[in-house]
Design an enzyme around this catalytic site. Structure first.
Site, PDB file in Angstrom:
ATOM      1  N   TYR A  61       0.468  -1.145  -0.390  1.00 38.09           N
ATOM      2  CA  TYR A  61      -0.085  -0.051  -0.037  1.00 38.09           C
ATOM      3  C   TYR A  61       0.612   0.963   0.123  1.00 38.09           C
ATOM      4  O   TYR A  61       0.255   2.066  -0.235  1.00 38.09           O
ATOM      5  CB  TYR A  61      -0.859   0.313   1.170  1.00 38.09           C
ATOM      6  N   LYS A  69       2.899 -15.760   2.528  1.00 41.76           N
ATOM      7  CA  LYS A  69       3.025 -15.958   1.397  1.00 41.76           C
ATOM      8  C   LYS A  69       4.894 -16.375   1.463  1.00 41.76           C
ATOM      9  O   LYS A  69       5.186 -15.877  -0.205  1.00 41.76           O
ATOM     10  CB  LYS A  69       2.555 -15.363   0.007  1.00 41.76           C
ATOM     11  N   ASP A 123     -12.567  -8.684   4.043  1.00 36.89           N
ATOM     12  CA  ASP A 123     -13.491  -9.000   4.135  1.00 36.89           C
ATOM     13  C   ASP A 123     -14.113 -10.354   3.408  1.00 36.89           C
ATOM     14  O   ASP A 123     -15.472 -10.905   4.130  1.00 36.89           O
ATOM     15  CB  ASP A 123     -13.772  -8.529   1.858  1.00 36.89           C
ATOM     16  N   ASP A 140      -3.176 -18.467   0.859  1.00 34.45           N
ATOM     17  CA  ASP A 140      -4.312 -19.393   0.478  1.00 34.45           C
ATOM     18  C   ASP A 140      -4.743 -20.190   1.071  1.00 34.45           C
ATOM     19  O   ASP A 140      -6.059 -20.154   1.216  1.00 34.45           O
ATOM     20  CB  ASP A 140      -3.612 -19.564  -0.882  1.00 34.45           C
ATOM     21  N   ASP A 187      -6.266  -6.998   4.503  1.00 33.89           N
ATOM     22  CA  ASP A 187      -7.128  -6.555   3.590  1.00 33.89           C
ATOM     23  C   ASP A 187      -8.591  -7.442   2.922  1.00 33.89           C
ATOM     24  O   ASP A 187      -9.692  -7.459   3.203  1.00 33.89           O
ATOM     25  CB  ASP A 187      -6.809  -5.591   2.584  1.00 33.89           C
TER      26      ASP A 187
HETATM   27  C1  IPM Z   1     -10.321  -1.471   4.374  1.00 30.20           C
HETATM   28  C2  IPM Z   1     -10.145  -0.662   2.773  1.00 30.20           C
HETATM   29  C3  IPM Z   1      -9.134   0.225   2.630  1.00 30.20           C
HETATM   30  C4  IPM Z   1      -8.471  -0.461   2.413  1.00 30.20           C
HETATM   31  C5  IPM Z   1     -10.097   1.281   1.450  1.00 30.20           C
HETATM   32  C6  IPM Z   1     -11.250   1.917   1.268  1.00 30.20           C
HETATM   33  C7  IPM Z   1      -8.045   2.268   0.743  1.00 30.20           C
HETATM   34  O1  IPM Z   1     -11.092  -2.349   2.315  1.00 30.20           O
HETATM   35  O2  IPM Z   1     -10.007  -0.302   5.505  1.00 30.20           O
HETATM   36  O3  IPM Z   1     -10.089  -2.507   3.971  1.00 30.20           O
HETATM   37  O4  IPM Z   1      -7.700  -1.423   1.507  1.00 30.20           O
HETATM   38  O5  IPM Z   1      -7.411  -0.321   3.548  1.00 30.20           O
HETATM   39 MG    MG Z   2     -11.045  -3.749   3.080  1.00 28.36          MG
END
Ligand code: IPM
Ligand code: MG
Length: 349
Positions: free
Chosen positions: A129, A179, A239, A211, A235
């Site tokens: 990032y 990884k 999710d 993975d 990240d």
């Molecule tokens: C998160 C989000 C952010 C990230 C985005 C909005 C840039 O997905 O906080 O998980 O990738 O860190």
């Molecule tokens: Mg995210």
């Protein structure tokens, strides 16, 4: 009874509407428990970085097509990255604990979810990032593009220590995710993790390739306690992990560094979800992630454990009573809007 200063950054998309409910919850805690929360609303940017308060409550940023695509020079996400980086909030805690009443809301079988209580510790200020160079370049043979994944040993060590220390107050189990079969940065990560682990002999420790971790998260989620990983893996995995809790709209997060306040550690509190422009302004978004960030803030930055418990309990009470937002729609349950969900939770505190 205390006085606390909180900067509120609602941001874009559904950010403002979910944050509005989170602030209502905070005001309710104030009147119930006799505290004063001085909140200052600000646009994301310099004013936030210079904020002197105890914590920042953040909504969401991004999501406008005007600032997307390969040629966009200004990206709203940059503001969030600056906040994380300039405030040195390197540890992002993302707890996943599905509520009993929501076990059926998940796409995963309830018997697999049963007992899940994990936290992902995501490194937040390093890795791909932030690595330079990161750009699209024009060459003699067309375009190419580069991103840089770089970690120093010191960066890896401090996030690993955070994870191990956190595990001591939990089930004493740490899984480090990398990884290492492909990436040099992961090989340094693994070596450093082993070295830190040796300082915590009471903690059960293992490594998992990212993975495989993605697979085991939905195969045996209850077996995890603390998962620690680098920025982008964290990240993506969070999710995925949010679906264990039924929806992204349920997951709060706390970003912490070493900065202290009078009451605890300074933090930036944000839901893990984004700005969801497709449903923004329609009173459809689930405010629970934002409200649960308030609970994390009360506990970690303000030292108000009883109040944090009260907020979390109120969320559970309202869910148990059968109220759901659109993202958690379920036969036989009542679907309510963002504002009504906020009101119900406020009332339950
Ligand atoms: C998160 C989000 C952010 C990230 C985005 C909005 C840039 O997905 O906080 O998980 O990738 O860190
Ligand atoms: Mg995210």
């Amino acid at each position: 009874m205390g006085t606390y200063t909180i900067t509120v950054l609602p941001g874009d998309g559904i950010g403002p509407e979910v944050t509005e409910q989170a602030v209502r919850v905070l005001q309710r805690v104030a009147s119930r428990y006799g505290h004063t929360f001085n909140t200052t609303q600000a646009l994301v940017g310099v004013s936030a970085i210079e904020a002197e308060g105890d914590a920042i409550l953040f909504g969401a940023v991004g999501g406008s097509p005007r600032y997307e695509g390969p040629d966009a020079k200004i990206q709203p996400e940059r503001a969030l990255f600056r906040l994380r980086k300039d405030l040195e909030l390197f540890a992002n805690l993302r707890p996943v604990r599905p509520l009993k009443a929501l076990l059926n809301a998940s796409t995963i079988k309830p018997e697999v979810l049963q007992g899940t209580d994990l936290v992902v510790v995501r490194e937040l200020t390093g890795g791909i990032y932030f690595g330079k160079p990161s750009e699209i370049r024009e060459t003699a043979h067309g375009y190419d593009a580069i991103d840089t994944l770089i970690y120093t040993e010191a960066e890896i060590e401090r996030i690993l220590r955070t994870a191990f220390e956190l595990s001591l107050g939990r089930r004493k189990k740490v899984t480090s995710v990398d990884k290492a079969n492909v990436l040099s940065s992961s090989r340094l990560w693994r070596r450093t993790a082993d070295r830190v682990a040796a300082d915590f002999p009471d903690v059960a420790f293992d490594h998992l390739l990212v993975d495989a971790c993605a697979m085991h998260l939905i195969r045996r989620p209850a077996s995890f306690d603390v998962i620690v990983t680098e920025n982008m893996f964290g990240d993506i995995l969070t999710d995925e992990a949010s679906m264990l809790a039924g929806s992204m709209g349920m997951l709060p997060s706390a970003s912490l560094g070493t900065r202290r306040t009078n009451h605890g550690v300074f933090g930036l509190y944000e839901p893990i979800h984004g700005s969801a422009p497709d449903i923004a302004g329609q009173d459809k978004a689930n405010p629970i992630a934002a409200i649960l960030t308030v609970a994390m803030m009360l506990r970690l930055s303000l030292g108000l454990k009883r109040e944090a418990d009260a907020v979390e309990r109120a969320v559970e009470v309202v869910i148990d009573a059968g109220y759901r937002t659109e993202d958690l729609r379920e036969a036989g349950k009542e679907v309510v809007g963002t504002r009504e969900m906020g009101r119900l939770i406020v009332e339950a505190i």
